[in-house]
Design a protein around this motif. Structure first.
Motif, short mmCIF file in Angstrom:
data_model
loop_
_atom_site.label_atom_id
_atom_site.label_comp_id
_atom_site.label_asym_id
_atom_site.label_seq_id
_atom_site.Cartn_x
_atom_site.Cartn_y
_atom_site.Cartn_z
N ARG A 146 0.93 -1.22 0.13
CA ARG A 146 0.15 0.11 0.11
C ARG A 146 0.79 1.24 0.17
O ARG A 146 0.24 2.39 0.15
CB ARG A 146 -0.85 -0.18 1.26
CG ARG A 146 -2.07 -1.05 1.23
CD ARG A 146 -2.90 -1.05 2.64
NE ARG A 146 -3.29 0.19 2.83
CZ ARG A 146 -4.60 0.59 2.17
NH1 ARG A 146 -5.30 -0.02 1.39
NH2 ARG A 146 -5.01 1.98 2.50
N GLN A 147 2.16 1.11 0.04
CA GLN A 147 3.06 2.15 -0.10
C GLN A 147 4.49 2.08 -1.01
O GLN A 147 4.65 1.03 -1.43
CB GLN A 147 3.40 2.66 1.13
CG GLN A 147 4.57 1.58 2.00
CD GLN A 147 5.18 2.11 3.18
OE1 GLN A 147 4.88 3.12 3.74
NE2 GLN A 147 5.79 1.03 3.65
N GLY A 174 -2.90 5.67 7.34
CA GLY A 174 -3.77 4.60 6.68
C GLY A 174 -2.96 3.92 5.67
O GLY A 174 -3.34 3.33 4.61
N LEU A 175 -1.62 4.36 5.46
CA LEU A 175 -0.82 3.61 4.37
C LEU A 175 -0.52 2.01 4.62
O LEU A 175 -0.91 1.24 3.57
CB LEU A 175 0.42 4.24 3.94
CG LEU A 175 0.24 5.56 3.04
CD1 LEU A 175 1.90 6.09 2.84
CD2 LEU A 175 -0.35 5.23 1.76
N HIS A 186 -2.28 0.17 7.06
CA HIS A 186 -3.77 -0.49 7.18
C HIS A 186 -4.61 0.74 6.89
O HIS A 186 -4.56 1.73 7.73
CB HIS A 186 -3.97 -1.07 8.57
CG HIS A 186 -5.22 -1.59 8.97
ND1 HIS A 186 -6.19 -1.20 9.07
CD2 HIS A 186 -5.15 -2.86 8.86
CE1 HIS A 186 -7.16 -2.00 9.18
NE2 HIS A 186 -6.54 -3.08 9.18
N PRO A 187 -5.84 0.81 6.29
CA PRO A 187 -6.51 1.92 6.11
C PRO A 187 -7.56 2.60 7.02
O PRO A 187 -7.78 3.71 7.00
CB PRO A 187 -7.65 1.27 4.76
CG PRO A 187 -7.60 -0.29 5.05
CD PRO A 187 -6.24 -0.38 5.49
N SER A 188 -7.31 1.85 8.16
CA SER A 188 -8.24 2.32 9.50
C SER A 188 -7.23 2.82 10.59
O SER A 188 -8.03 3.08 11.64
CB SER A 188 -9.07 1.23 10.00
OG SER A 188 -10.16 0.85 8.94
N TYR A 216 -4.28 4.99 11.99
CA TYR A 216 -3.37 6.36 11.77
C TYR A 216 -2.47 6.37 12.87
O TYR A 216 -2.52 6.00 14.16
CB TYR A 216 -4.40 7.56 11.58
CG TYR A 216 -4.94 7.80 10.38
CD1 TYR A 216 -5.40 8.87 10.01
CD2 TYR A 216 -5.48 6.78 9.39
CE1 TYR A 216 -6.16 9.24 8.79
CE2 TYR A 216 -6.11 7.16 8.25
CZ TYR A 216 -6.34 8.35 8.07
OH TYR A 216 -7.14 8.71 7.02
#
Length: 239
Positions: free
Chosen positions: A168-169, A191-192, A194-196, A198
């Motif tokens: 995701r990054q 969220g990069l 894990h989207p949930s 921060y």
């Protein structure tokens, strides 16, 4: 890490230290060789190396014991543990004020390890168990730790990242967090990985030689006022 990625001779040298620590009395080299099934020639070379570094010492009788050099190495981490215990009340207070989970992370090789954590009294706080590890390419705490290294070393660390680190990054995202930390004294991971989840992290000079990462971790809705989070993290660092 697989067995094939380790060094057999180093395993044997460590077994010598562990054996001497357990016996807590002078032990001759012949006993070490026999008990640990290390060939005599190899055992003598390992013992001589440990003697030169003062990790073990030799009695007049020829017996071997643990020496002050090894105690000095261990004392460095003992100081870190002592400072972590001292810092824990401040970490708990920070968690209460932010109503988010907070943690202290330190570097172990190419990994970031959670050394201390605190959670607010809410049912859905994000947890990070003490001892949990993640590669240094992932997260804001890792960026704080990477920021203390030279760029060539950082590139070596990133080259060792597992494939999951880049799902995701991109490496540029990691470098941006490092730059933010170096220039602004704080960085975010929004969220990069894990989207949930921060997070915001700042450096904390825990001991004279150890810089660790102090982080607040929460849900996206917890990060509407990012300046407040950074200010509270910095305030705790300056206490």
């Amino acid at each position: 890490m697989t067995v094939s990625q380790t060094i057999p001779a180093l395993h044997k040298a460590i077994s010598i230290i562990e054996y001497l620590a357990e016996r807590n009395e002078a032990v001759p080299v012949k006993e070490l060789s026999y008990a640990l099934q290390i060939p005599p020639a190899s055992c003598y070379r390992m013992v001589n190396t440990l003697l030169q570094h003062h990790w073990i010492s030799e009695d007049p009788s020829g017996g071997l014991r643990i020496a002050f050099g090894l105690a000095h190495v261990a004392r460095t981490y003992s100081e870190v543990e002592a400072r972590l215990r001292e810092f824990e009340p401040r970490l708990r207070a920070l968690s209460q004020n932010l109503q988010m989970s907070t943690k202290v992370s330190l570097r172990e090789g190419h990994l970031t390890t959670t050394a201390l954590r605190a959670e607010p009294p809410v049912p859905n706080a994000i947890t990070s168990p003490i001892g949990s590890r993640i590669h240094l390419s992932i997260g804001s705490a890792s960026a704080v730790l990477l920021a203390q290294m030279s760029d060539p070393v950082i590139r070596q660390v990133l080259a060792s990242a597992p494939d999951e680190a880049w799902e995701r990054q991109q490496p540029d995202d990691v470098w941006q967090r490092i730059q933010d930390c170096r220039e602004q004294g704080a960085c975010f991971e929004l969220g990069l990985y894990h989207p949930s989840i921060y997070a915001c992290s700042v450096p904390l000079q825990l001991t004279e030689t150890a810089v660790v990462a102090l982080s607040a971790v929460g849900w996206p809705e917890d990060f509407k006022n990012r300046k407040t989070i950074v200010d509270q993290l910095r305030a705790v660092v300056l206490e």
